[in-house]
Design an enzyme around this catalytic site. Structure first.
Site, PDB file in Angstrom:
ATOM      1  N   ARG A 174       0.820  -1.226   0.000  1.00  0.00           N
ATOM      2  CA  ARG A 174       0.000   0.000   0.000  1.00  0.00           C
ATOM      3  C   ARG A 174       0.854   1.278   0.000  1.00  0.00           C
ATOM      4  O   ARG A 174       0.507   2.276   0.626  1.00  0.00           O
ATOM      5  CB  ARG A 174      -0.920   0.048   1.221  1.00  0.00           C
ATOM      6  N   SER A 247     -10.323   0.236   3.149  1.00  0.00           N
ATOM      7  CA  SER A 247      -9.638   0.028   4.428  1.00  0.00           C
ATOM      8  C   SER A 247      -9.102   1.365   4.922  1.00  0.00           C
ATOM      9  O   SER A 247      -8.393   2.048   4.199  1.00  0.00           O
ATOM     10  CB  SER A 247      -8.450  -0.909   4.265  1.00  0.00           C
ATOM     11  N   GLU A 343      -4.461   4.457   6.076  1.00  0.00           N
ATOM     12  CA  GLU A 343      -4.115   4.094   4.707  1.00  0.00           C
ATOM     13  C   GLU A 343      -4.387   5.252   3.740  1.00  0.00           C
ATOM     14  O   GLU A 343      -3.561   5.525   2.876  1.00  0.00           O
ATOM     15  CB  GLU A 343      -4.912   2.846   4.344  1.00  0.00           C
TER      16      GLU A 343
HETATM   17  N1  EPU Z   1     -11.466  -9.754  10.394  1.00  0.00           N
HETATM   18  C1  EPU Z   1     -12.197  -9.784  11.543  1.00  0.00           C
HETATM   19  N2  EPU Z   1     -13.094  -8.782  11.782  1.00  0.00           N
HETATM   20  C2  EPU Z   1     -13.304  -7.776  10.900  1.00  0.00           C
HETATM   21  C3  EPU Z   1     -12.535  -7.725   9.707  1.00  0.00           C
HETATM   22  C4  EPU Z   1     -11.615  -8.741   9.465  1.00  0.00           C
HETATM   23  O1  EPU Z   1     -12.049 -10.670  12.366  1.00  0.00           O
HETATM   24  O2  EPU Z   1     -14.127  -6.904  11.169  1.00  0.00           O
HETATM   25  C5  EPU Z   1     -10.532 -10.860  10.102  1.00  0.00           C
HETATM   26  C6  EPU Z   1     -11.100 -11.742   8.981  1.00  0.00           C
HETATM   27  O3  EPU Z   1     -11.937 -12.731   9.480  1.00  0.00           O
HETATM   28  C7  EPU Z   1      -9.859 -12.303   8.363  1.00  0.00           C
HETATM   29  C8  EPU Z   1      -8.829 -11.190   8.532  1.00  0.00           C
HETATM   30  O4  EPU Z   1      -9.323 -10.345   9.571  1.00  0.00           O
HETATM   31  O5  EPU Z   1      -9.395 -13.422   9.056  1.00  0.00           O
HETATM   32  C9  EPU Z   1      -8.573 -10.398   7.266  1.00  0.00           C
HETATM   33  O6  EPU Z   1      -9.789  -9.818   6.807  1.00  0.00           O
HETATM   34  P1  EPU Z   1     -10.107  -9.617   5.241  1.00  0.00           P
HETATM   35  O7  EPU Z   1      -9.909 -10.881   4.499  1.00  0.00           O
HETATM   36  O8  EPU Z   1     -11.438  -8.959   5.139  1.00  0.00           O
HETATM   37  O9  EPU Z   1      -8.969  -8.661   4.708  1.00  0.00           O
HETATM   38  P2  EPU Z   1      -8.228  -7.402   5.364  1.00  0.00           P
HETATM   39  O10 EPU Z   1      -6.841  -7.807   5.690  1.00  0.00           O
HETATM   40  O11 EPU Z   1      -9.051  -6.808   6.437  1.00  0.00           O
HETATM   41  C10 EPU Z   1      -7.197  -6.571   3.122  1.00  0.00           C
HETATM   42  C11 EPU Z   1      -7.114  -5.299   2.339  1.00  0.00           C
HETATM   43  C12 EPU Z   1      -8.404  -5.054   1.582  1.00  0.00           C
HETATM   44  C13 EPU Z   1      -8.627  -6.218   0.644  1.00  0.00           C
HETATM   45  C14 EPU Z   1      -8.680  -7.505   1.459  1.00  0.00           C
HETATM   46  C15 EPU Z   1      -8.753  -8.725   0.574  1.00  0.00           C
HETATM   47  C16 EPU Z   1      -5.568  -3.829   3.514  1.00  0.00           C
HETATM   48  C17 EPU Z   1      -5.408  -2.599   4.338  1.00  0.00           C
HETATM   49  N3  EPU Z   1      -6.823  -4.177   3.213  1.00  0.00           N
HETATM   50  O12 EPU Z   1      -8.211  -6.407   4.107  1.00  0.00           O
HETATM   51  O13 EPU Z   1      -8.225  -3.880   0.808  1.00  0.00           O
HETATM   52  O14 EPU Z   1      -9.831  -6.057  -0.092  1.00  0.00           O
HETATM   53  O15 EPU Z   1      -7.480  -7.641   2.248  1.00  0.00           O
HETATM   54  O16 EPU Z   1      -7.520  -8.906  -0.060  1.00  0.00           O
HETATM   55  O17 EPU Z   1      -4.573  -4.455   3.149  1.00  0.00           O
HETATM   56  C18 EPU Z   1      -8.505  -1.518   0.783  1.00  0.00           C
HETATM   57  O18 EPU Z   1      -7.289  -1.430   0.795  1.00  0.00           O
HETATM   58  O19 EPU Z   1      -9.245  -0.508   0.734  1.00  0.00           O
HETATM   59  C19 EPU Z   1      -9.130  -2.831   0.869  1.00  0.00           C
HETATM   60  C20 EPU Z   1     -10.437  -2.988   1.017  1.00  0.00           C
END
Ligand code: EPU
Length: 347
Positions: A174, A247, A343
């Site tokens: 990012r 995010s 971010e």
């Molecule tokens: N989780 C929770 N509670 C929540 C949210 C997430 O427990 O409220 C847990 C999920 O269960 C999972 C883990 O956290 O085990 C990761 O969650 P998720 O797969 O939704 O992905 P993320 O790491 O929260 C990142 C990116 C997203 C992208 C997704 C999918 C960043 C900052 N964010 O989110 O990107 O869509 O992975 O690849 O790296 C963005 O940058 O705007 C964005 C949406």
């Protein structure tokens, strides 16, 4: 789709006052005193001349990664260059070019429709093509840098075009060189993508592995595109309905010993090993565990299906969003000793 890379005539630019509320996906109440829209690259010399007189320049793409103050001082330029074209159908890769003002999701959809596969994991990310390299967008196992070939940028200060390779852009999670250079220095005019042939689906991300559309084996790029759209629609708020900037925090990257210590104290901790031996923690999980998911402070809220996303509950200002962001950061520091870094670019 039309192509406006060449053949336009030079133009002058006349700044006007502009309400920016609909130009930022968080929908924050914001105004610019001096606003211009760049429709064609031929306007860039005029922009450099204007910028020389202005105290500052803010470059707007889709406004999906910005926290705008109530009044933006200086000059604001919105990039609206359009055009998508196939430059080369090589044996090893498609080379596709898109103008900086193209809507990112529209561009990904067009690529999938044309059979230029490889960007489908990045479907439905809000924003423009030109903004995509700035934060090295990524989702569902693919980051922009893995499909990036090169870009053409306008150096506003020196009033000239510059070609940049991936190395010049210094991509990391990012992040890119553009986030560290002086604000308003660069306009990303067009971006070229190299999409490897033969295409291979990237299906490693847990949400994709679980998805029913992809269970049958040998999925097409269209199947992956549709699955990513389903997953995002289920979890993430549509900015056209509820203001948000995706995010709001980066997933923090910590040393292995810190991750081990946290995992011992908090058994459900979600973490991913990085190539350099460190670990990325799921910030959404940390925020969720602190009890902030679905909570609000005035007009700013934490999304109820993905705690990493802050939302505008109606009429929020930058101060509302940043107040909530600080409360969330404080809670996560207090419980986990980990600092969450925003971010979006906070203007
Ligand atoms: N989780 C929770 N509670 C929540 C949210 C997430 O427990 O409220 C847990 C999920 O269960 C999972 C883990 O956290 O085990 C990761 O969650 P998720 O797969 O939704 O992905 P993320 O790491 O929260 C990142 C990116 C997203 C992208 C997704 C999918 C960043 C900052 N964010 O989110 O990107 O869509 O992975 O690849 O790296 C963005 O940058 O705007 C964005 C949406």
């Amino acid at each position: 789709m039309s192509n406006s890379f060449a053949g336009s005539t030079p133009d002058s630019l006349s700044p006007v006052a502009q309400d920016l509320t609909r130009f930022n996906t968080l929908g924050l109440v914001s105004r610019a005193d001096a606003f211009v829209t760049l429709d064609v690259p031929a306007q860039l010399p005029a922009l450099s001349a204007l910028a020389r007189q202005a105290p500052s320049l803010l470059v707007l793409g889709g406004g999906s990664n910005l926290v705008l103050p109530e009044r933006v001082p200086g000059l604001v330029a919105r990039v609206a260059f359009k055009g998508v074209r196939l430059l080369e159908a090589g044996p090893q890769a498609w080379l596709v070019e898109a103008a900086g003002g193209e809507n990112w999701h529209g561009f990904v959809s067009e690529c999938v429709a044309q059979g230029w596969d490889g960007l489908e994991n990045l479907a439905l990310i809000p924003g423009t093509v030109g903004a995509a390299p700035v934060q090295n967008i990524g989702a569902y196992g693919v980051e922009l840098e893995e499909r990036f070939h090169s870009l053409t940028a306008w150096d506003v200060r020196q009033a000239r075009y510059v070609e940049m390779s991936a190395a010049d852009c210094r991509f990391s999670y990012r992040d890119s060189a553009f986030k560290h250079d002086e604000p308003g220095r660069w306009i990303i005019v067009s971006v070229r993508f190299s999409l490897p042939r033969p295409w291979r689906p990237v299906l490693g991300y847990p949400d994709l592995q679980r998805h029913e559309r992809l269970a049958g084996g040998a999925p097409s790029a269209r199947d992956v595109f549709d699955a990513v759209c389903d997953i995002r629609r289920a979890k993430l708020p549509d900015p056209a309905v509820t203001g948000n900037a995706g995010s709001f925090f980066k997933n923090p990257i910590v040393p292995a010993d810190q991750r081990d210590e946290l995992a011992a104290r908090f058994p459900g901790l979600v973490s991913y090993a990085q190539a350099d031996g460190r670990y990325k923690l799921a910030a959404g999980w940390l925020i969720d565990q602190c009890g902030w998911k679905g909570q609000a402070l005035g007009a700013a809220g934490v999304h109820d299906r993905q705690a990493l996303v802050l939302v505008n509950r109606g009429g929020a200002t930058a101060a509302d969003i940043m107040g909530l962001a600080r409360a969330v950061q404080d809670a996560v520091i207090e419980r986990y000793g980990v600092r969450l870094e925003p971010e979006p670019v906070v203007v």
